[in-house]
Scaffold this motif. Structure first.
Motif, PDB file in Angstrom:
ATOM      1  N   ILE A 326       1.104   5.744 -11.304  1.00 41.13           N
ATOM      2  CA  ILE A 326       1.679   5.341 -10.025  1.00 41.13           C
ATOM      3  C   ILE A 326       0.524   4.996  -9.096  1.00 41.13           C
ATOM      4  N   VAL A 327       0.438   3.729  -8.720  1.00 38.19           N
ATOM      5  CA  VAL A 327      -0.740   3.191  -8.044  1.00 38.19           C
ATOM      6  C   VAL A 327      -0.422   2.886  -6.591  1.00 38.19           C
ATOM      7  N   LEU A 328      -1.216   3.438  -5.691  1.00 45.54           N
ATOM      8  CA  LEU A 328      -1.067   3.163  -4.262  1.00 45.54           C
ATOM      9  C   LEU A 328      -2.080   2.094  -3.866  1.00 45.54           C
ATOM     10  N   ILE A 329      -1.570   0.971  -3.357  1.00 46.26           N
ATOM     11  CA  ILE A 329      -2.459  -0.136  -3.015  1.00 46.26           C
ATOM     12  C   ILE A 329      -2.202  -0.625  -1.593  1.00 46.26           C
ATOM     13  N   GLU A 330      -3.160  -1.344  -1.082  1.00 44.67           N
ATOM     14  CA  GLU A 330      -2.996  -2.067   0.166  1.00 44.67           C
ATOM     15  C   GLU A 330      -2.560  -3.479  -0.211  1.00 44.67           C
ATOM     16  N   PRO A 331      -1.319  -3.848   0.063  1.00 45.29           N
ATOM     17  CA  PRO A 331      -0.805  -5.137  -0.421  1.00 45.29           C
ATOM     18  C   PRO A 331      -1.500  -6.324   0.244  1.00 45.29           C
ATOM     19  N   ASN A 333      -1.118  -9.390  -1.715  1.00 46.16           N
ATOM     20  CA  ASN A 333      -0.255 -10.414  -2.306  1.00 46.16           C
ATOM     21  C   ASN A 333       1.108  -9.797  -2.591  1.00 46.16           C
ATOM     22  N   THR A 334       1.956 -10.526  -3.244  1.00 50.55           N
ATOM     23  CA  THR A 334       3.259  -9.971  -3.600  1.00 50.55           C
ATOM     24  C   THR A 334       3.086  -8.893  -4.663  1.00 50.55           C
ATOM     25  N   ILE A 335       4.042  -7.970  -4.714  1.00 47.50           N
ATOM     26  CA  ILE A 335       3.988  -6.888  -5.693  1.00 47.50           C
ATOM     27  C   ILE A 335       3.959  -7.458  -7.105  1.00 47.50           C
ATOM     28  N   GLU A 336       4.739  -8.504  -7.349  1.00 50.80           N
ATOM     29  CA  GLU A 336       4.804  -9.107  -8.676  1.00 50.80           C
ATOM     30  C   GLU A 336       3.440  -9.662  -9.095  1.00 50.80           C
ATOM     31  N   GLN A 337       2.757 -10.312  -8.157  1.00 52.05           N
ATOM     32  CA  GLN A 337       1.458 -10.895  -8.469  1.00 52.05           C
ATOM     33  C   GLN A 337       0.415  -9.800  -8.730  1.00 52.05           C
ATOM     34  N   ILE A 338       0.461  -8.749  -7.904  1.00 51.31           N
ATOM     35  CA  ILE A 338      -0.481  -7.634  -8.084  1.00 51.31           C
ATOM     36  C   ILE A 338      -0.251  -6.956  -9.430  1.00 51.31           C
ATOM     37  N   LYS A 339       1.019  -6.751  -9.783  1.00 51.65           N
ATOM     38  CA  LYS A 339       1.334  -6.103 -11.053  1.00 51.65           C
ATOM     39  C   LYS A 339       0.864  -6.970 -12.218  1.00 51.65           C
ATOM     40  N   GLU A 340       1.021  -8.266 -12.086  1.00 48.72           N
ATOM     41  CA  GLU A 340       0.576  -9.185 -13.132  1.00 48.72           C
ATOM     42  C   GLU A 340      -0.939  -9.109 -13.316  1.00 48.72           C
ATOM     43  N   LEU A 342      -2.948  -6.556 -12.445  1.00 53.13           N
ATOM     44  CA  LEU A 342      -3.306  -5.250 -13.000  1.00 53.13           C
ATOM     45  C   LEU A 342      -2.974  -5.177 -14.493  1.00 53.13           C
ATOM     46  N   SER A 343      -1.895  -5.832 -14.898  1.00 52.55           N
ATOM     47  CA  SER A 343      -1.525  -5.861 -16.307  1.00 52.55           C
ATOM     48  C   SER A 343      -2.574  -6.599 -17.128  1.00 52.55           C
ATOM     49  N   LYS A 344      -3.169  -7.622 -16.551  1.00 47.84           N
ATOM     50  CA  LYS A 344      -4.251  -8.337 -17.224  1.00 47.84           C
ATOM     51  C   LYS A 344      -5.436  -7.410 -17.470  1.00 47.84           C
ATOM     52  N   ILE A 345      -5.751  -6.588 -16.447  1.00 48.06           N
ATOM     53  CA  ILE A 345      -6.866  -5.641 -16.571  1.00 48.06           C
ATOM     54  C   ILE A 345      -6.577  -4.642 -17.692  1.00 48.06           C
ATOM     55  N   ILE A 346      -5.338  -4.140 -17.727  1.00 49.36           N
ATOM     56  CA  ILE A 346      -4.962  -3.152 -18.735  1.00 49.36           C
ATOM     57  C   ILE A 346      -4.982  -3.766 -20.134  1.00 49.36           C
ATOM     58  N   LEU A 360       2.997   1.098 -15.586  1.00 47.16           N
ATOM     59  CA  LEU A 360       2.424   0.868 -14.264  1.00 47.16           C
ATOM     60  C   LEU A 360       3.527   0.808 -13.211  1.00 47.16           C
ATOM     61  N   ILE A 361       3.394   1.615 -12.164  1.00 49.05           N
ATOM     62  CA  ILE A 361       4.330   1.601 -11.033  1.00 49.05           C
ATOM     63  C   ILE A 361       3.514   1.440  -9.756  1.00 49.05           C
ATOM     64  N   ILE A 362       3.881   0.482  -8.923  1.00 44.48           N
ATOM     65  CA  ILE A 362       3.092   0.183  -7.727  1.00 44.48           C
ATOM     66  C   ILE A 362       3.807   0.677  -6.478  1.00 44.48           C
ATOM     67  N   LYS A 363       3.059   1.342  -5.628  1.00 40.93           N
ATOM     68  CA  LYS A 363       3.540   1.800  -4.322  1.00 40.93           C
ATOM     69  C   LYS A 363       2.630   1.227  -3.243  1.00 40.93           C
ATOM     70  N   THR A 364       3.248   0.887  -2.120  1.00 41.09           N
ATOM     71  CA  THR A 364       2.448   0.338  -1.010  1.00 41.09           C
ATOM     72  C   THR A 364       2.448   1.243   0.211  1.00 41.09           C
ATOM     73  N   GLU A 365       3.298   2.249   0.208  1.00 34.92           N
ATOM     74  CA  GLU A 365       3.376   3.189   1.331  1.00 34.92           C
ATOM     75  C   GLU A 365       2.908   4.566   0.881  1.00 34.92           C
ATOM     76  N   PHE A 366       2.048   5.183   1.691  1.00 36.15           N
ATOM     77  CA  PHE A 366       1.514   6.505   1.338  1.00 36.15           C
ATOM     78  C   PHE A 366       2.635   7.538   1.231  1.00 36.15           C
ATOM     79  N   SER A 367       3.632   7.421   2.099  1.00 36.05           N
ATOM     80  CA  SER A 367       4.737   8.388   2.078  1.00 36.05           C
ATOM     81  C   SER A 367       5.494   8.316   0.753  1.00 36.05           C
TER      82      SER A 367
END
Length: 421
Positions: A326-331, A333-340, A342-346, A360-367
């Motif tokens: 579960i990955v916390l990021i500062e967005p 780009n779009t979530i779909e693009q970021i996931k794509e 990160l999937s390339k890296i993996i 891989l699960i992406i979160k953009t809010e700390f809460s």
């Protein structure tokens, strides 16, 4: 079947059925260097060519008696005659190959206890050859059973992806001490050249299963058949000296039960299981660390990762574990693009080499990220050190401004403890 024949190995084809042997482990008589106490023995009293002819006859019979998946291990050495080294291991390899055997490997057995002297033109002898042959290309060989999980340097901690979970693979130099003459069998059997039990045990472990048939056509002190019996294998052997056979049977009768129990305990080694667990844990955690580092290539800023070890029942052929990240990021780009991205890296090295089935699960809010961590006992790691946790989440809340890897995996290894090994 378990028999030591008080008979000549040259008669092996009359007593051993075709395609019945799984592995042969032997050390042939050392030509005329040793008198084993029988007038018809191979080696002593023969000329060299006659000696090789007899060995050839035995190896042809062993080949016929061996299963297609079977193997032959020969412990053998050079010797010197008339100021010239006689390359017996190489001559033996030639006659074995002519008999049909395929030479797979040459191992050096480094002996600990040897005579402390040398002579002109010859250094002190501290090793012998172990020749490994197979009958076909489809042979039994279980390398994972003999991997080393003890004598490791600190690098396995920092680079767990480079180490098999089963330990370090065998190398071509094996170090085993020569048994003190008369010590094998609690003094029951006194023999010129008894093989180390640990050497025989390693070979049996590498190339046989319980219930397999092991042969030694030159049984001598009986180390090979004894180890076969102790490890719940069947055995056949040949020995001309009736006194050796008698003493072997006495020794086996007295020790078989206790040594089988010892063997059964050793097959459930906690040290290897512990090492495997540690390698898997280290890989899962380092995966998160590398993901944070590599994400910077795509201008993705990961502040926190929650790494949760997950169901391992559906792993791929080269995967050792599964984890949810579960990955916390500062967005940016779009979530779909970021996931794509990160999937390339993996999907590329080095992460593709970790053997981790990653979800891989992406979160953009700390809460949202923090809520994923609630009601669990988790451990906090820095993004630079994933082999020693800093603290538990139960003792301290996750800080939004402090990058971290959080996990349900607990591991704390002091790498300095391995630097003196």
């Amino acid at each position: 079947m378990a028999t030591i024949y008080n008979s000549d190995a040259r008669k092996l084809n009359k007593l051993i059925a075709d395609n019945s042997i799984d592995t042969t482990i032997t050390s042939p008589p050392y030509f005329d260097m040793k008198d084993y106490g029988h007038k018809n023995q191979i080696g002593f009293g023969q000329d060299y060519n006659a000696y090789l002819e007899d060995l050839s006859k035995v190896m042809k019979s062993v080949f016929t008696a061996t299963k297609e998946s079977g193997s032959l291990w020969v412990i053998i050495d050079t010797f010197k005659r008339n100021d010239t080294v006689i390359p017996l291991p190489f001559d033996f390899s030639r006659i074995a190959t002519e008999a049909g055997w395929k030479l797979q490997d040459i191992i050096i057995w480094k002996k600990d206890k040897t005579v402390p002297w040398s002579r002109k033109g010859a250094t002190r002898k501290i090793f012998e050859y172990v020749l490994f042959f197979t009958k076909s290309s489809n042979f039994k060989y279980y390398s994972d059973r003999t991997r080393d999980t003890k004598d490791l340097k600190e690098w396995w901690i920092k680079y767990p992806e480079r180490y098999s979970p089963f330990g370090k693979s065998l190398e071509e130099i094996w170090e085993f001490s020569i048994p003190t003459q008369g010590s094998w069998g609690e003094g029951y059997i006194k023999h010129f050249c008894p093989l180390p039990e640990d050497l025989v045990r390693r070979i049996i472990t590498l190339t046989t299963d319980e219930g397999d048939m092991i042969l030694d056509p030159f049984s001598g002190s009986g180390t090979v058949p004894a180890q076969a019996a102790f490890m719940k294998r069947d055995y056949s052997g040949f020995e001309l000296n009736a006194e050796y056979v008698k003493m072997f049977k006495t020794y086996l009768k007295k020790n078989l039960k206790s040594r089988v129990i010892e063997y059964e305990r050793s097959t459930h080694s906690p040290s290897q299981e512990e090492f495997k667990e540690n390698i898997i844990k280290l890989r899962i955690l380092k995966f998160a660390k590398v993901l944070i580092k590599k994400s910077k290539i795509y201008d993705i800023s990961i502040s926190h990762i929650l790494a949760i070890r997950s169901d391992e029942t559906k792993l791929g052929a080269h995967q050792v574990s599964a984890a949810k990240y579960i990955v916390l990021i500062e967005p940016t780009n779009t979530i779909e693009q970021i996931k794509e991205e990160l999937s390339k890296i993996i999907g590329c090295a080095p992460l593709s080499k970790f053997g981790i089935s990653a979800e891989l699960i992406i979160k953009t809010e700390f809460s949202e990220f923090e809520s994923e961590c609630e009601n669990q006992e988790l451990y906090i790691y820095s993004t630079s050190n994933t082999h020693k946790f800093k603290e538990k989440t139960a003792n301290k809340k996750i800080k939004i401004n402090e990058k971290a890897i959080i996990s349900n995996i607990e591991i704390s290894i002091n790498e300095t403890a391995y630097r003196s090994i």
